[in-house]
Each structure stands twice: as structure tokens, then as C-alpha cells.
Motif scaffolding. Structure first.
Motif, PDB file in Angstrom:
ATOM      1  N   GLN A  96       0.852  -1.182   0.000  1.00 59.53           N
ATOM      2  CA  GLN A  96       0.000   0.000   0.000  1.00 59.53           C
ATOM      3  C   GLN A  96       0.892   1.238   0.000  1.00 59.53           C
ATOM      4  O   GLN A  96       1.834   1.331   0.783  1.00 59.53           O
ATOM      5  CB  GLN A  96      -0.893  -0.001   1.235  1.00 59.53           C
ATOM      6  CG  GLN A  96      -1.919   1.097   1.227  1.00 59.53           C
ATOM      7  CD  GLN A  96      -2.910   0.957   2.373  1.00 59.53           C
ATOM      8  OE1 GLN A  96      -2.846   0.040   3.160  1.00 59.53           O
ATOM      9  NE2 GLN A  96      -3.830   1.895   2.445  1.00 59.53           N
ATOM     10  N   GLY A  97       0.626   2.159  -0.904  1.00 60.27           N
ATOM     11  CA  GLY A  97       1.436   3.363  -1.010  1.00 60.27           C
ATOM     12  C   GLY A  97       2.583   3.234  -1.994  1.00 60.27           C
ATOM     13  O   GLY A  97       3.223   4.213  -2.329  1.00 60.27           O
ATOM     14  N   GLY A  98       2.903   2.005  -2.427  1.00 62.57           N
ATOM     15  CA  GLY A  98       3.920   1.815  -3.448  1.00 62.57           C
ATOM     16  C   GLY A  98       5.341   1.660  -2.963  1.00 62.57           C
ATOM     17  O   GLY A  98       6.251   1.483  -3.762  1.00 62.57           O
ATOM     18  N   SER A  99       5.576   1.733  -1.652  1.00 67.06           N
ATOM     19  CA  SER A  99       6.906   1.503  -1.083  1.00 67.06           C
ATOM     20  C   SER A  99       6.735   1.169   0.392  1.00 67.06           C
ATOM     21  O   SER A  99       5.680   1.430   0.986  1.00 67.06           O
ATOM     22  CB  SER A  99       7.806   2.732  -1.237  1.00 67.06           C
ATOM     23  OG  SER A  99       7.339   3.797  -0.424  1.00 67.06           O
ATOM     24  N   ALA A 100       7.773   0.613   0.977  1.00 67.63           N
ATOM     25  CA  ALA A 100       7.710   0.245   2.397  1.00 67.63           C
ATOM     26  C   ALA A 100       7.496   1.472   3.285  1.00 67.63           C
ATOM     27  O   ALA A 100       6.691   1.429   4.220  1.00 67.63           O
ATOM     28  CB  ALA A 100       8.975  -0.505   2.802  1.00 67.63           C
ATOM     29  N   ILE A 101       8.179   2.574   2.994  1.00 69.08           N
ATOM     30  CA  ILE A 101       8.032   3.755   3.857  1.00 69.08           C
ATOM     31  C   ILE A 101       6.620   4.317   3.746  1.00 69.08           C
ATOM     32  O   ILE A 101       6.031   4.744   4.750  1.00 69.08           O
ATOM     33  CB  ILE A 101       9.113   4.833   3.588  1.00 69.08           C
ATOM     34  CG1 ILE A 101       9.041   5.945   4.641  1.00 69.08           C
ATOM     35  CG2 ILE A 101       9.016   5.395   2.190  1.00 69.08           C
ATOM     36  CD1 ILE A 101       9.238   5.509   6.066  1.00 69.08           C
ATOM     37  N   GLU A 102       6.037   4.318   2.562  1.00 67.70           N
ATOM     38  CA  GLU A 102       4.668   4.820   2.431  1.00 67.70           C
ATOM     39  C   GLU A 102       3.680   3.904   3.140  1.00 67.70           C
ATOM     40  O   GLU A 102       2.717   4.374   3.747  1.00 67.70           O
ATOM     41  CB  GLU A 102       4.296   5.028   0.969  1.00 67.70           C
ATOM     42  CG  GLU A 102       4.955   6.243   0.355  1.00 67.70           C
ATOM     43  CD  GLU A 102       4.723   7.532   1.144  1.00 67.70           C
ATOM     44  OE1 GLU A 102       3.585   7.794   1.578  1.00 67.70           O
ATOM     45  OE2 GLU A 102       5.702   8.269   1.346  1.00 67.70           O
ATOM     46  N   ALA A 103       3.923   2.594   3.073  1.00 68.21           N
ATOM     47  CA  ALA A 103       3.062   1.661   3.805  1.00 68.21           C
ATOM     48  C   ALA A 103       3.159   1.925   5.305  1.00 68.21           C
ATOM     49  O   ALA A 103       2.143   1.925   6.009  1.00 68.21           O
ATOM     50  CB  ALA A 103       3.460   0.220   3.479  1.00 68.21           C
ATOM     51  N   LEU A 104       4.367   2.173   5.814  1.00 64.90           N
ATOM     52  CA  LEU A 104       4.528   2.495   7.235  1.00 64.90           C
ATOM     53  C   LEU A 104       3.815   3.794   7.584  1.00 64.90           C
ATOM     54  O   LEU A 104       3.155   3.886   8.620  1.00 64.90           O
ATOM     55  CB  LEU A 104       6.016   2.605   7.600  1.00 64.90           C
ATOM     56  CG  LEU A 104       6.813   1.306   7.605  1.00 64.90           C
ATOM     57  CD1 LEU A 104       8.292   1.605   7.852  1.00 64.90           C
ATOM     58  CD2 LEU A 104       6.281   0.343   8.653  1.00 64.90           C
ATOM     59  N   ARG A 105       3.955   4.789   6.737  1.00 62.57           N
ATOM     60  CA  ARG A 105       3.302   6.082   6.989  1.00 62.57           C
ATOM     61  C   ARG A 105       1.780   5.935   7.025  1.00 62.57           C
ATOM     62  O   ARG A 105       1.102   6.688   7.707  1.00 62.57           O
ATOM     63  CB  ARG A 105       3.712   7.115   5.935  1.00 62.57           C
ATOM     64  CG  ARG A 105       5.167   7.562   6.055  1.00 62.57           C
ATOM     65  CD  ARG A 105       5.539   8.549   4.965  1.00 62.57           C
ATOM     66  NE  ARG A 105       4.838   9.805   5.128  1.00 62.57           N
ATOM     67  CZ  ARG A 105       5.263  10.835   5.849  1.00 62.57           C
ATOM     68  NH1 ARG A 105       6.412  10.760   6.496  1.00 62.57           N
ATOM     69  NH2 ARG A 105       4.555  11.948   5.917  1.00 62.57           N
ATOM     70  N   GLN A 106       1.253   4.947   6.300  1.00 59.93           N
ATOM     71  CA  GLN A 106      -0.183   4.720   6.267  1.00 59.93           C
ATOM     72  C   GLN A 106      -0.634   3.742   7.355  1.00 59.93           C
ATOM     73  O   GLN A 106      -1.800   3.360   7.404  1.00 59.93           O
ATOM     74  CB  GLN A 106      -0.595   4.213   4.886  1.00 59.93           C
ATOM     75  CG  GLN A 106      -0.404   5.258   3.809  1.00 59.93           C
ATOM     76  CD  GLN A 106      -0.710   4.735   2.418  1.00 59.93           C
ATOM     77  OE1 GLN A 106      -1.409   3.753   2.235  1.00 59.93           O
ATOM     78  NE2 GLN A 106      -0.163   5.421   1.421  1.00 59.93           N
ATOM     79  N   GLY A 107       0.296   3.334   8.221  1.00 62.22           N
ATOM     80  CA  GLY A 107      -0.050   2.479   9.349  1.00 62.22           C
ATOM     81  C   GLY A 107      -0.054   0.991   9.053  1.00 62.22           C
ATOM     82  O   GLY A 107      -0.627   0.212   9.817  1.00 62.22           O
ATOM     83  N   ASN A 108       0.603   0.574   7.997  1.00 59.85           N
ATOM     84  CA  ASN A 108       0.624  -0.844   7.613  1.00 59.85           C
ATOM     85  C   ASN A 108       1.978  -1.480   7.904  1.00 59.85           C
ATOM     86  O   ASN A 108       2.685  -1.913   7.005  1.00 59.85           O
ATOM     87  CB  ASN A 108       0.270  -0.987   6.130  1.00 59.85           C
ATOM     88  CG  ASN A 108      -1.118  -0.499   5.848  1.00 59.85           C
ATOM     89  OD1 ASN A 108      -2.076  -0.991   6.428  1.00 59.85           O
ATOM     90  ND2 ASN A 108      -1.226   0.499   4.992  1.00 59.85           N
TER      91      ASN A 108
END
Length: 121
Positions: A96-108
Motif C-alpha cells: 500500500q502506497g507503493g513503497s515500504a516507507i509509504e506503507a509504514l506512513r499509512q499504518g501498515n
């Protein structure tokens, strides 16, 4: 060691310590503590080789909450700080978000940490 050109982030995607202080309102000792406690990791960049942190690692409140544990998992897998930065920013359409950092930022964090743990094996 990774050279400036190897890190996949553009120059304007990095924050120096004074920038971190301005963005978050945190004091210098607090920002240094984030780096020392590995809530954030950075890379030495630019002509002065100043420590800089990807802007994606920080919100106005401070470090992305789920980042520290992920940094720990990747460090325990033998990743250097620059490699951690690269891995977290690598494009991955399956997250989700297209990268690991974006997934983390989105709470995943669960899927990101699962993938990070797989790297140790």
C-alpha cells in the motif's frame, strides 16, 4: 558504502538536522536522540558530508512511529543505514502506497516488517 548517487532519493527529499528541528519544533538534543536511539537513520550527504534524513521518515510530530522497529529488523538483518534507506524507498506496487516507507506512513507495519524479517533468512 553507498555513494550519494546510489541512494534513490532526489536531493530535495532530504532534511538536515536544522530542518528536522524546524519541521518538528524539536530541540537539538531531541533530534540527536532520535538518531542515537535509531528512531531515524540518515546518510552523510553533500559537500560537507552532513547527516541528512529522508523527509519521508518524519512528520510534524517527529519520526514516523512505526519506523524504529522496522529499522531494528533491517539492522539485525545486516543492513547498513544507507541500505535501509534504499530498501524503505524502493518502489513496490504490492505494498500500500507503493513503497515500504509509504506503507509504514499509512499504518501498515505488519506486512513491511514481515518482508523485512524474511531478508534475514
Amino acid at each position: 558504502m553507498v555513494n550519494d548517487n546510489d541512494v534513490i532519493l532526489p536531493d530535495d527529499a532530504w532534511l538536515a538536522v536544522p530542518d528536522l528541528m524546524e519541521l518538528t519544533g524539536a530541540s537539538l538534543p531531541t533530534v540527536k536522540g532520535w538518531l542515537q536511539d535509531r528512531e531515524l537513520v540518515g546518510a552523510r550527504r553533500g559537500p560537507n558530508k552532513a547527516v541528512m534524513v529522508p523527509a519521508s521518515f518524519v512528520t510534524a510530530e517527529g519520526p514516523v512511529k512505526t519506523l524504529k522497529g522496522t529499522i531494528t529488523v533491517l539492522s539485525d538483518s545486516g543492513f547498513a543505514d544507507e541500505e535501509i534507506i534504499d530498501w524503505l524507498h524502493r518502489a513496490d506496487d504490492t505494498l500500500q502506497g507503493g513503497s515500504a516507507i509509504e506503507a509504514l506512513r499509512q499504518g501498515n507495519k505488519t506486512e513491511v516488517r514481515r518482508r523485512a524479517q524474511e531478508l534475514a533468512f
